[in-house]
Design an enzyme around this catalytic site. Structure first.
Site: not given
Ligand SMILES: Nc1ncnc2c1ncn2[C@@H]1O[C@H](COP(=O)(O)OP(=O)(O)O)[C@@H](O)[C@H]1O
Ligand SMILES: [Mg+2]
Length: 202
Positions: A34-41, A108
């Site tokens: 998924g996109l950066s910031g989507s919540g993967k980590s 990815s």
């Molecule tokens: N329902 C949710 N599920 C996952 N992340 C969320 C949700 N709501 C808000 N967030 C926030 O979105 C951000 C996701 O970041 P991150 O997990 O680092 O994304 P990625 O690894 O995909 O780049 C975090 O700051 C997280 O706290």
């Molecule tokens: Mg990440």
């Protein structure tokens, strides 16, 4: 394709199924994309914690962490992204062989690269988790300030801004992080793992 000659595969006498049997669960790669910031980590960290609590042997591979070490010679060109994912796929395969429920969190962005990892593994050993979140929301979250940098022209080839993200066509799991909480996403994935007999129902 290997470029080394004079190498021969040497099988272990401890087999994957024996490891799985001892662990009392199957081994698999749970591949977040998924996109950066989507919540993967965020979701994968919470998932790993829950699996660990449930006595599952688990390990998590995360984009940034892997780029610090194993893949620190790779950048973000399409070729390097491909090689990044190829290596992660091979590591994932080793971890599945070691009997682990392996959780990976990499943007990815290319379908072909994800499918290549799927092809490395047995049919039921790859669970693609599309971590769905609109670009607007990811950009509003911008947890690492990267979208802002990309918009300012400080980062080239940033997925969603000036590099493509190819959505999965038929992922095993979709989590919508705009609609569902982290806990709900984790519960959903755990219930999938139980209903498909990857881990025990308890
Ligand atoms: N329902 C949710 N599920 C996952 N992340 C969320 C949700 N709501 C808000 N967030 C926030 O979105 C951000 C996701 O970041 P991150 O997990 O680092 O994304 P990625 O690894 O995909 O780049 C975090 O700051 C997280 O706290
Ligand atoms: Mg990440």
């Amino acid at each position: 394709m290997s470029t080394s000659k004079n190498i021969t595969w040497h099988d272990s006498e401890v087999k994957k199924v024996e490891r799985q049997h001892r662990n009392k669960h199957k081994s698999v790669v749970i591949w977040f994309t998924g996109l950066s910031g989507s919540g993967k980590s965020t979701v994968s960290v919470a998932l790993e914690q829950e699996l660990f609590k449930q006595q599952v042997q688990t390990y998590r591979l995360d984009g940034d962490n892997i780029r610090h070490g194993l893949n620190n010679n790779l950048g973000f060109s399409p070729e390097d992204r491909k090689e990044n994912i190829r290596r992660i796929g091979e590591v994932g395969k080793l971890m599945v062989d070691a009997g682990l429920v392996t959780v990976t969190a990499f943007i990815s962005p290319y379908r072909e690269d994800r499918d290549a990892v799927r092809d490395l593994l047995e049919d039921d050993e790859f669970i693609e988790v599309y971590t769905k979140c609109s670009l607007d929301e990811c950009e509003a979250r911008d947890p690492k300030g990267l979208y802002q940098k990309a918009r300012n022209g400080e980062i080239q080839g940033f997925t969603g801004i000036n590099a493509p993200y190819e959505e999965p066509i038929d992922p095993e799991i979709v989590i919508d992080t705009e609609q569902n909480s982290v806990e709900e996403s984790v519960r959903y994935i755990i219930s999938y793992l139980k209903s498909h007999a990857y881990i025990k129902n308890k």
